[in-house]
Design a protein around this motif. Structure first.
Motif, PDB file in Angstrom:
ATOM      1  N   MET A 116       0.836  -1.187   0.000  1.00 56.43           N
ATOM      2  CA  MET A 116       0.000   0.000   0.000  1.00 56.43           C
ATOM      3  C   MET A 116       0.878   1.247   0.000  1.00 56.43           C
ATOM      4  O   MET A 116       1.911   1.282   0.675  1.00 56.43           O
ATOM      5  CB  MET A 116      -0.907  -0.004   1.239  1.00 56.43           C
ATOM      6  CG  MET A 116      -1.862   1.176   1.291  1.00 56.43           C
ATOM      7  SD  MET A 116      -2.899   1.208   2.755  1.00 56.43           S
ATOM      8  CE  MET A 116      -3.878  -0.277   2.469  1.00 56.43           C
ATOM      9  N   ARG A 117       0.442   2.263  -0.739  1.00 57.29           N
ATOM     10  CA  ARG A 117       1.207   3.500  -0.769  1.00 57.29           C
ATOM     11  C   ARG A 117       1.148   4.199   0.585  1.00 57.29           C
ATOM     12  O   ARG A 117       0.298   3.895   1.419  1.00 57.29           O
ATOM     13  CB  ARG A 117       0.676   4.434  -1.850  1.00 57.29           C
ATOM     14  CG  ARG A 117      -0.742   4.938  -1.625  1.00 57.29           C
ATOM     15  CD  ARG A 117      -1.225   5.753  -2.813  1.00 57.29           C
ATOM     16  NE  ARG A 117      -2.623   6.133  -2.664  1.00 57.29           N
ATOM     17  CZ  ARG A 117      -3.032   7.258  -2.089  1.00 57.29           C
ATOM     18  NH1 ARG A 117      -2.141   8.109  -1.587  1.00 57.29           N
ATOM     19  NH2 ARG A 117      -4.316   7.553  -1.976  1.00 57.29           N
ATOM     20  N   THR A 118       2.051   5.121   0.789  1.00 53.10           N
ATOM     21  CA  THR A 118       2.072   5.892   2.021  1.00 53.10           C
ATOM     22  C   THR A 118       1.807   7.361   1.705  1.00 53.10           C
ATOM     23  O   THR A 118       1.965   7.808   0.563  1.00 53.10           O
ATOM     24  CB  THR A 118       3.421   5.760   2.741  1.00 53.10           C
ATOM     25  OG1 THR A 118       4.468   6.208   1.875  1.00 53.10           O
ATOM     26  CG2 THR A 118       3.672   4.312   3.153  1.00 53.10           C
ATOM     27  N   VAL A 119       1.385   8.101   2.730  1.00 54.77           N
ATOM     28  CA  VAL A 119       1.111   9.523   2.575  1.00 54.77           C
ATOM     29  C   VAL A 119       1.684  10.257   3.776  1.00 54.77           C
ATOM     30  O   VAL A 119       1.908   9.675   4.841  1.00 54.77           O
ATOM     31  CB  VAL A 119      -0.402   9.815   2.460  1.00 54.77           C
ATOM     32  CG1 VAL A 119      -0.983   9.163   1.217  1.00 54.77           C
ATOM     33  CG2 VAL A 119      -1.143   9.338   3.705  1.00 54.77           C
ATOM     34  N   SER A 120       1.904  11.541   3.612  1.00 55.72           N
ATOM     35  CA  SER A 120       2.362  12.382   4.712  1.00 55.72           C
ATOM     36  C   SER A 120       1.156  12.980   5.420  1.00 55.72           C
ATOM     37  O   SER A 120       0.226  13.469   4.764  1.00 55.72           O
ATOM     38  CB  SER A 120       3.261  13.503   4.200  1.00 55.72           C
ATOM     39  OG  SER A 120       4.448  12.982   3.651  1.00 55.72           O
ATOM     40  N   LEU A 121       1.193  12.940   6.735  1.00 55.50           N
ATOM     41  CA  LEU A 121       0.176  13.624   7.542  1.00 55.50           C
ATOM     42  C   LEU A 121       0.769  14.946   8.022  1.00 55.50           C
ATOM     43  O   LEU A 121       1.792  14.962   8.707  1.00 55.50           O
ATOM     44  CB  LEU A 121      -0.224  12.782   8.758  1.00 55.50           C
ATOM     45  CG  LEU A 121      -1.244  11.675   8.572  1.00 55.50           C
ATOM     46  CD1 LEU A 121      -1.601  11.065   9.917  1.00 55.50           C
ATOM     47  CD2 LEU A 121      -2.503  12.172   7.871  1.00 55.50           C
ATOM     48  N   GLY A 122       0.120  16.026   7.674  1.00 58.53           N
ATOM     49  CA  GLY A 122       0.619  17.316   8.111  1.00 58.53           C
ATOM     50  C   GLY A 122       1.980  17.630   7.515  1.00 58.53           C
ATOM     51  O   GLY A 122       2.436  16.988   6.568  1.00 58.53           O
ATOM     52  N   ASN A 123       2.628  18.620   8.114  1.00 58.60           N
ATOM     53  CA  ASN A 123       3.916  19.088   7.596  1.00 58.60           C
ATOM     54  C   ASN A 123       5.065  18.860   8.562  1.00 58.60           C
ATOM     55  O   ASN A 123       6.129  19.462   8.416  1.00 58.60           O
ATOM     56  CB  ASN A 123       3.812  20.584   7.277  1.00 58.60           C
ATOM     57  CG  ASN A 123       2.822  20.880   6.177  1.00 58.60           C
ATOM     58  OD1 ASN A 123       2.730  20.135   5.203  1.00 58.60           O
ATOM     59  ND2 ASN A 123       2.057  21.956   6.335  1.00 58.60           N
ATOM     60  N   GLU A 124       4.853  17.982   9.536  1.00 58.95           N
ATOM     61  CA  GLU A 124       5.861  17.794  10.576  1.00 58.95           C
ATOM     62  C   GLU A 124       6.716  16.547  10.376  1.00 58.95           C
ATOM     63  O   GLU A 124       7.609  16.271  11.169  1.00 58.95           O
ATOM     64  CB  GLU A 124       5.176  17.736  11.947  1.00 58.95           C
ATOM     65  CG  GLU A 124       4.378  18.985  12.296  1.00 58.95           C
ATOM     66  CD  GLU A 124       5.245  20.210  12.355  1.00 58.95           C
ATOM     67  OE1 GLU A 124       6.159  20.247  13.202  1.00 58.95           O
ATOM     68  OE2 GLU A 124       5.025  21.126  11.539  1.00 58.95           O
TER      69      GLU A 124
ATOM     70  N   ALA B  68      -9.634  -1.738  -1.492  1.00 59.42           N
ATOM     71  CA  ALA B  68     -10.220  -0.479  -1.952  1.00 59.42           C
ATOM     72  C   ALA B  68      -9.159   0.584  -2.192  1.00 59.42           C
ATOM     73  O   ALA B  68      -9.392   1.541  -2.946  1.00 59.42           O
ATOM     74  CB  ALA B  68     -11.242   0.023  -0.936  1.00 59.42           C
ATOM     75  N   ALA B  69      -8.003   0.443  -1.567  1.00 62.44           N
ATOM     76  CA  ALA B  69      -6.936   1.441  -1.724  1.00 62.44           C
ATOM     77  C   ALA B  69      -6.412   1.490  -3.153  1.00 62.44           C
ATOM     78  O   ALA B  69      -5.809   2.494  -3.561  1.00 62.44           O
ATOM     79  CB  ALA B  69      -5.796   1.140  -0.754  1.00 62.44           C
ATOM     80  N   ALA B  70      -6.630   0.437  -3.913  1.00 61.18           N
ATOM     81  CA  ALA B  70      -6.136   0.385  -5.293  1.00 61.18           C
ATOM     82  C   ALA B  70      -7.173   0.853  -6.306  1.00 61.18           C
ATOM     83  O   ALA B  70      -6.886   0.892  -7.512  1.00 61.18           O
ATOM     84  CB  ALA B  70      -5.698  -1.042  -5.635  1.00 61.18           C
ATOM     85  N   LEU B  71      -8.359   1.220  -5.845  1.00 59.76           N
ATOM     86  CA  LEU B  71      -9.434   1.595  -6.758  1.00 59.76           C
ATOM     87  C   LEU B  71      -9.288   3.032  -7.245  1.00 59.76           C
ATOM     88  O   LEU B  71      -8.828   3.910  -6.518  1.00 59.76           O
ATOM     89  CB  LEU B  71     -10.796   1.436  -6.075  1.00 59.76           C
ATOM     90  CG  LEU B  71     -11.210   0.005  -5.709  1.00 59.76           C
ATOM     91  CD1 LEU B  71     -12.505   0.025  -4.909  1.00 59.76           C
ATOM     92  CD2 LEU B  71     -11.374  -0.850  -6.970  1.00 59.76           C
ATOM     93  N   THR B  72      -9.717   3.257  -8.460  1.00 61.37           N
ATOM     94  CA  THR B  72      -9.795   4.601  -9.025  1.00 61.37           C
ATOM     95  C   THR B  72     -11.252   4.903  -9.343  1.00 61.37           C
ATOM     96  O   THR B  72     -11.938   4.093  -9.969  1.00 61.37           O
ATOM     97  CB  THR B  72      -8.955   4.711 -10.302  1.00 61.37           C
ATOM     98  OG1 THR B  72      -7.580   4.449  -9.986  1.00 61.37           O
ATOM     99  CG2 THR B  72      -9.082   6.103 -10.916  1.00 61.37           C
ATOM    100  N   LEU B  73     -11.724   6.042  -8.905  1.00 58.00           N
ATOM    101  CA  LEU B  73     -13.093   6.464  -9.205  1.00 58.00           C
ATOM    102  C   LEU B  73     -13.060   7.535 -10.284  1.00 58.00           C
ATOM    103  O   LEU B  73     -12.247   8.461 -10.238  1.00 58.00           O
ATOM    104  CB  LEU B  73     -13.774   7.013  -7.946  1.00 58.00           C
ATOM    105  CG  LEU B  73     -13.881   6.063  -6.755  1.00 58.00           C
ATOM    106  CD1 LEU B  73     -14.649   6.734  -5.611  1.00 58.00           C
ATOM    107  CD2 LEU B  73     -14.551   4.757  -7.149  1.00 58.00           C
ATOM    108  N   THR B  74     -13.938   7.403 -11.250  1.00 57.72           N
ATOM    109  CA  THR B  74     -14.020   8.391 -12.326  1.00 57.72           C
ATOM    110  C   THR B  74     -14.778   9.621 -11.854  1.00 57.72           C
ATOM    111  O   THR B  74     -15.472   9.600 -10.830  1.00 57.72           O
ATOM    112  CB  THR B  74     -14.738   7.794 -13.544  1.00 57.72           C
ATOM    113  OG1 THR B  74     -16.120   7.563 -13.197  1.00 57.72           O
ATOM    114  CG2 THR B  74     -14.092   6.481 -13.986  1.00 57.72           C
TER     115      THR B  74
END
Length: 333
Positions: free
Chosen positions: A1-9, A296-302
């Motif tokens: 699963m991809r990762t994301v940054s939370l906030g700017n810290e 569901a993390a791999a889904l793309t919605l149009t």
């Protein structure tokens, strides 16, 4: 699963987390071994962000996560919440039907120490103030949490169920990493109360709790008789009488969009929350549903699908309040 940054810290989490509350409370009895297996499977699938709170049990859910991740602490991001009072025998303290909330610095420090013990860790990655205490200036409470960051007890600070005004005041004291709030196709209040706008302006991460509408958005919950007698949904206003019937019609619309895409309604709901640039933390205690949710993390919605969902489930579409009147009184300060 991809990762994301939370906030700017500097905090990085999996793009979908796991809400762990239901493993210990709220939805009827659970099996510890099943929960431990589900937590382990989540890590195998790339979920690294786990959400708990001292209130879940109370205390039992934090202890469960401490047991589950013994020896694997460096592989996960732990978040918990503090800010309720408890009786001497470990129950949630109440004033009538309203839980007692506190932002008192002495209490907050003591609560975090308890969470550290139960989670079996030297530091907690993210600590939220679970509810806002109107009697204690938010600046004072955030100052106490900032002190715990300075002491190396916690890494990042967040708020839960706070108003946009409180978020701005807190962020001015010390940058917040995340705000957690109920947000789903079933509950879109954050779009209208200024919270989503505030966190995006300030660069704060947004965590969508209850992205499945407490099970409604799975499309499988049709009859309260299927729920355990202790399941709190038996008393949730949205699951009662005419509200239930109206909400089932809403779910039918969402389920139709999911069927046309060949996916489960729950997967559609999670994908929608992710496309809204939030980190959803769907809760489950069963591996089967965990695997469904993670897919569901791999889904793309149009754009057409997003428009159809906006039409099917606009702001205010769900009938009934989210909680009892006592719990509603703790929200939005």
């Amino acid at each position: 699963m991809r990762t994301v940054s939370l906030g700017n810290e500097g905090l990085t989490v999996s793009a979908q987390g796991l809400g762990c509350m239901g493993m210990s409370t709220t939805y009827g009895p659970s099996d510890e071994q099943e929960s431990l297996a589900t937590l382990g499977r989540a890590l195998d699938l790339g979920v690294t962000f786990f959400d708990t709170a001292e209130a879940y049990g109370p205390f039992m859910n934090e202890a469960l996560l401490g047991k589950a991740f013994a020896g694997r602490r460096n592989q996960i991001v732990l978040s918990t919440k503090v800010g309720f009072r408890y009786t001497d025998d470990g129950r949630l303290a109440m004033h009538g039907d309203v839980p007692i909330v506190t932002g008192d610095p002495t209490h907050i420090r003591k609560a975090v120490e308890g969470s550290l013990r139960r989670l079996k860790t030297d530091v907690i990655d993210l600590v939220y103030l679970h509810r806002i205490d109107p009697a204690t200036p938010i600046e004072v409470t955030i100052g106490a949490l900032a002190g715990l960051v300075h002491d190396g007890k916690i890494r990042y600070i967040g708020l839960s169920a706070a108003s946009a005004t409180t978020i701005r005041r807190a962020h001015a004291v010390r940058p917040l990493t995340a705000v957690q709030m109920e947000y789903s196709l079933f509950e879109r209040g954050a779009e209208r109360n200024g919270v989503l706008a505030a966190v995006r302006e300030l660069g704060i991460g947004f965590i969508s709790c209850s992205p499945l509408g407490r099970g409604f958005l799975t499309g499988t919950l049709k009859d309260l008789d299927t729920l355990h007698p202790t399941d709190f949904r038996r008393f949730d206003p949205r699951f009662q009488g005419e509200n239930l019937q109206a909400n089932l019609q809403l779910i039918d619309c969402i389920s139709g969009i999911a069927a046309a895409k060949g996916i489960e309604p729950s997967q559609l709901a999670i994908a929608w929350a992710m496309h809204a640039d939030t980190v959803p933390i769907p809760g489950t205690r069963r591996i089967r549903y965990l695997e469904e949710n993670v897919a569901a993390a791999a889904l793309t919605l149009t754009l057409d699908e997003m428009r159809a969902l906006d039409e099917a489930a606009p702001f205010g579409a769900a009938a009934g309040e989210r909680y009892s009147s006592g719990m509603m009184a703790t929200l939005g300060h």
